[in-house]
Write a protein that holds these residues in place. Structure first.
Motif, PDB file in Angstrom:
ATOM      1  N   LEU A  79       0.845  -1.191   0.000  1.00 48.87           N
ATOM      2  CA  LEU A  79       0.000   0.000   0.000  1.00 48.87           C
ATOM      3  C   LEU A  79       0.884   1.246   0.000  1.00 48.87           C
ATOM      4  CD1 LEU A  79      -2.977  -0.689   2.431  1.00 48.87           C
ATOM      5  CD2 LEU A  79      -3.040  -0.477  -0.035  1.00 48.87           C
ATOM      6  N   LEU A  80       0.779   2.042  -1.051  1.00 46.26           N
ATOM      7  CA  LEU A  80       1.528   3.288  -1.127  1.00 46.26           C
ATOM      8  C   LEU A  80       0.764   4.418  -0.443  1.00 46.26           C
ATOM      9  CD1 LEU A  80       2.735   3.085  -4.837  1.00 46.26           C
ATOM     10  CD2 LEU A  80       3.849   2.200  -2.781  1.00 46.26           C
ATOM     11  N   MET A  81      -0.550   4.278  -0.409  1.00 46.29           N
ATOM     12  CA  MET A  81      -1.403   5.216   0.308  1.00 46.29           C
ATOM     13  C   MET A  81      -2.569   4.446   0.900  1.00 46.29           C
ATOM     14  SD  MET A  81      -3.293   8.695  -0.972  1.00 46.29           S
ATOM     15  CE  MET A  81      -4.867   7.961  -1.374  1.00 46.29           C
ATOM     16  N   GLU A  82      -2.690   4.475   2.222  1.00 48.76           N
ATOM     17  CA  GLU A  82      -3.780   3.775   2.903  1.00 48.76           C
ATOM     18  C   GLU A  82      -5.124   4.363   2.473  1.00 48.76           C
ATOM     19  OE1 GLU A  82      -3.697   1.281   5.124  1.00 48.76           O
ATOM     20  OE2 GLU A  82      -1.535   1.093   5.446  1.00 48.76           O
ATOM     21  N   PRO A  83      -6.201   3.594   2.603  1.00 52.04           N
ATOM     22  CA  PRO A  83      -7.522   4.122   2.240  1.00 52.04           C
ATOM     23  C   PRO A  83      -7.775   5.481   2.883  1.00 52.04           C
ATOM     24  CG  PRO A  83      -7.676   1.790   2.711  1.00 52.04           C
ATOM     25  CD  PRO A  83      -6.280   2.193   3.060  1.00 52.04           C
ATOM     26  N   MET A  84      -8.216   6.427   2.044  1.00 49.79           N
ATOM     27  CA  MET A  84      -8.442   7.795   2.494  1.00 49.79           C
ATOM     28  C   MET A  84      -9.774   8.278   1.930  1.00 49.79           C
ATOM     29  SD  MET A  84      -6.199  11.234   1.691  1.00 49.79           S
ATOM     30  CE  MET A  84      -6.777  11.390   0.000  1.00 49.79           C
ATOM     31  N   ARG A  85     -10.599   8.804   2.804  1.00 49.42           N
ATOM     32  CA  ARG A  85     -11.886   9.323   2.358  1.00 49.42           C
ATOM     33  C   ARG A  85     -11.693  10.673   1.675  1.00 49.42           C
ATOM     34  NH1 ARG A  85     -17.691   8.804   5.238  1.00 49.42           N
ATOM     35  NH2 ARG A  85     -18.836   9.858   3.592  1.00 49.42           N
ATOM     36  N   VAL A  86     -12.345  10.844   0.531  1.00 48.06           N
ATOM     37  CA  VAL A  86     -12.268  12.092  -0.223  1.00 48.06           C
ATOM     38  C   VAL A  86     -13.641  12.772  -0.141  1.00 48.06           C
ATOM     39  CG1 VAL A  86     -11.633  13.159  -2.416  1.00 48.06           C
ATOM     40  CG2 VAL A  86     -10.637  10.944  -1.779  1.00 48.06           C
ATOM     41  N   GLY A  87     -13.859  13.454   0.958  1.00 47.40           N
ATOM     42  CA  GLY A  87     -15.140  14.123   1.169  1.00 47.40           C
ATOM     43  C   GLY A  87     -16.303  13.162   0.989  1.00 47.40           C
ATOM     44  N   THR A  88     -17.304  13.614   0.249  1.00 50.34           N
ATOM     45  CA  THR A  88     -18.472  12.767  -0.029  1.00 50.34           C
ATOM     46  C   THR A  88     -18.326  12.014  -1.348  1.00 50.34           C
ATOM     47  OG1 THR A  88     -19.556  14.651  -1.092  1.00 50.34           O
ATOM     48  CG2 THR A  88     -20.037  14.289   1.243  1.00 50.34           C
ATOM     49  N   PHE A  89     -17.167  12.203  -2.015  1.00 51.84           N
ATOM     50  CA  PHE A  89     -16.983  11.602  -3.339  1.00 51.84           C
ATOM     51  C   PHE A  89     -16.726  10.097  -3.280  1.00 51.84           C
ATOM     52  CE2 PHE A  89     -15.719  16.082  -3.882  1.00 51.84           C
ATOM     53  CZ  PHE A  89     -16.643  16.438  -4.853  1.00 51.84           C
ATOM     54  N   GLY A  90     -15.975   9.650  -2.259  1.00 50.70           N
ATOM     55  CA  GLY A  90     -15.647   8.240  -2.149  1.00 50.70           C
ATOM     56  C   GLY A  90     -14.385   8.035  -1.335  1.00 50.70           C
ATOM     57  N   THR A  91     -13.844   6.827  -1.384  1.00 54.25           N
ATOM     58  CA  THR A  91     -12.625   6.484  -0.649  1.00 54.25           C
ATOM     59  C   THR A  91     -11.609   5.900  -1.617  1.00 54.25           C
ATOM     60  OG1 THR A  91     -13.897   6.038   1.360  1.00 54.25           O
ATOM     61  CG2 THR A  91     -11.675   5.121   1.249  1.00 54.25           C
ATOM     62  N   MET A  92     -10.367   6.368  -1.530  1.00 57.14           N
ATOM     63  CA  MET A  92      -9.329   5.912  -2.443  1.00 57.14           C
ATOM     64  C   MET A  92      -8.151   5.299  -1.702  1.00 57.14           C
ATOM     65  SD  MET A  92      -7.433   9.488  -3.541  1.00 57.14           S
ATOM     66  CE  MET A  92      -6.115   8.656  -4.420  1.00 57.14           C
ATOM     67  N   ALA A  93      -7.407   4.470  -2.407  1.00 55.04           N
ATOM     68  CA  ALA A  93      -6.137   3.938  -1.928  1.00 55.04           C
ATOM     69  C   ALA A  93      -5.241   3.770  -3.146  1.00 55.04           C
ATOM     70  CB  ALA A  93      -6.333   2.606  -1.219  1.00 55.04           C
ATOM     71  N   ILE A  94      -3.933   3.798  -2.930  1.00 53.35           N
ATOM     72  CA  ILE A  94      -2.961   3.560  -4.001  1.00 53.35           C
ATOM     73  C   ILE A  94      -2.090   2.387  -3.587  1.00 53.35           C
ATOM     74  CG2 ILE A  94      -1.086   4.519  -5.390  1.00 53.35           C
ATOM     75  CD1 ILE A  94      -3.677   5.956  -5.887  1.00 53.35           C
ATOM     76  N   ALA A  95      -1.883   1.454  -4.501  1.00 55.75           N
ATOM     77  CA  ALA A  95      -1.156   0.225  -4.170  1.00 55.75           C
ATOM     78  C   ALA A  95      -0.194  -0.155  -5.290  1.00 55.75           C
ATOM     79  CB  ALA A  95      -2.143  -0.912  -3.923  1.00 55.75           C
ATOM     80  N   LYS A  96       0.697  -1.072  -4.951  1.00 55.05           N
ATOM     81  CA  LYS A  96       1.625  -1.637  -5.937  1.00 55.05           C
ATOM     82  C   LYS A  96       1.507  -3.149  -5.869  1.00 55.05           C
ATOM     83  CE  LYS A  96       5.824   0.109  -6.312  1.00 55.05           C
ATOM     84  NZ  LYS A  96       7.262   0.366  -6.024  1.00 55.05           N
ATOM     85  N   GLU A  97       1.209  -3.775  -7.009  1.00 53.47           N
ATOM     86  CA  GLU A  97       1.159  -5.243  -7.004  1.00 53.47           C
ATOM     87  C   GLU A  97       2.595  -5.764  -6.907  1.00 53.47           C
ATOM     88  OE1 GLU A  97       2.158  -7.239  -9.732  1.00 53.47           O
ATOM     89  OE2 GLU A  97       2.634  -5.579 -11.052  1.00 53.47           O
ATOM     90  N   PRO A  98       2.782  -7.011  -6.439  1.00 53.62           N
ATOM     91  CA  PRO A  98       4.132  -7.466  -6.084  1.00 53.62           C
ATOM     92  C   PRO A  98       5.148  -7.507  -7.224  1.00 53.62           C
ATOM     93  CG  PRO A  98       2.524  -9.249  -5.860  1.00 53.62           C
ATOM     94  CD  PRO A  98       1.756  -8.000  -6.069  1.00 53.62           C
ATOM     95  N   SER A  99       4.696  -7.472  -8.488  1.00 50.92           N
ATOM     96  CA  SER A  99       5.691  -7.415  -9.567  1.00 50.92           C
ATOM     97  C   SER A  99       6.059  -5.971  -9.905  1.00 50.92           C
ATOM     98  CB  SER A  99       5.192  -8.156 -10.816  1.00 50.92           C
ATOM     99  OG  SER A  99       4.297  -7.364 -11.565  1.00 50.92           O
ATOM    100  N   GLY A 100       5.350  -4.976  -9.311  1.00 48.75           N
ATOM    101  CA  GLY A 100       5.802  -3.599  -9.408  1.00 48.75           C
ATOM    102  C   GLY A 100       4.877  -2.575 -10.030  1.00 48.75           C
TER     103      GLY A 100
END
Length: 270
Positions: A93-114
């Motif tokens: 996880l490059l960025m843990e789940p984060m709520r973006v106001g009322t728009f939704g929740t996002m996270a940024i990740a890297k799969e194990p091959s990169g």
């Protein structure tokens, strides 16, 4: 548009140090128009095609990475649960789940091959309002040097089925390792996976290539080059459309595809 099923590509955005330059480029190459920058959310600015939301551009956060690249978001009904699956399956996880106001929740990740990808749990913002047409997201492929690792990871996080492309005797596909992931049956392919072969520079990291639909591939390439962007592959005819891989003037890679111009028989998947 209805909410996207779990694991389906649902949104794309990109970070640019020169947002105005990016807007000028994509307005010409993809025909986009842009909404007002949302100062509350880091000047996040949505792009539209025919008045329908198709992507977004944003300046880098202070002190953040200034490398321009497109990010594909995969739909999730529960971003926190998806984040746990990502970690359990060996992703990062490059960025843990984060709520973006009322728009939704996002996270940024890297799969194990990169390859880096995003997760989007919709609130008011459901995702693409237009898809599979000119000016809109059309397709995406995970490019990796370690296909076995990516292939093992993806179905552990999302409810994917997978099919391997049969290369047969076709010299065009000889030695190609290509797989598609689908949701709810193999007729509903949502994501491709391509092995990065010797044609890729060794320093180039794994990535997800995003395809945008255009009415004329060659014209889109010419406009890209006229703005100072680069052509890396193609234009090439295929059963899926005439396509080319390019980078914009700020170095963000993407592909353009004219889906109305198809050549050859569709490949078989086993």
């Amino acid at each position: 548009m209805a909410e996207f099923p779990e694991g389906a590509p649902c949104w794309v955005d990109a970070m640019f140090t020169d947002v105005e330059g990016a807007k000028t480029f994509y307005a010409d190459v993809l025909g986009w128009t842009f909404g007002e920058a949302s100062t509350e959310y880091g000047n996040y600015t949505q792009a539209y095609s025919d008045g329908k939301a198709v992507a977004a551009v944003v300046p880098p956060m202070p002190g953040g990475d200034t490398h321009s690249q497109w990010c594909l978001y995969l739909a999730s009904s529960d971003a926190a649960a998806t984040a746990e699956k990502i970690k359990a399956a060996g992703g990062e996880l490059l960025m843990e789940p984060m709520r973006v106001g009322t728009f939704g929740t996002m996270a940024i990740a890297k799969e194990p091959s990169g390859a880096v990808f995003g997760v989007w749990q919709p609130g008011e913002h459901k995702g693409f309002e237009k898809i599979g047409e000119s000016g809109a997201y059309a397709w995406a492929e995970v490019f990796t040097r370690d296909p076995a690792t990516a292939d093992e990871f993806l179905p552990k996080v999302f409810p994917y089925e997978s099919q391997q492309m049969e290369t047969g005797d076709d010299p065009e596909t000889a030695g190609m390792d290509f797989k598609v992931f689908s949701l709810g049956g193999k007729e509903n392919a949502v994501l491709g996976r391509m092995e990065m072969g010797k044609d890729f520079p060794p320093h180039m990291p794994p990535y997800i290539q995003i395809y945008f639909g255009v009415p004329d591939c060659d014209e889109a390439v010419a406009k890209t080059q006229a703005h100072g962007g680069k052509l890396h592959f193609g234009p090439m005819d295929s059963p899926f459309g005439r396509f080319a891989a390019v980078t914009d003037p700020q170095g963000a890679a993407f592909a353009v595809i004219d889906m109305s111009t198809t050549v050859g028989e569709m490949p078989k998947f086993g």
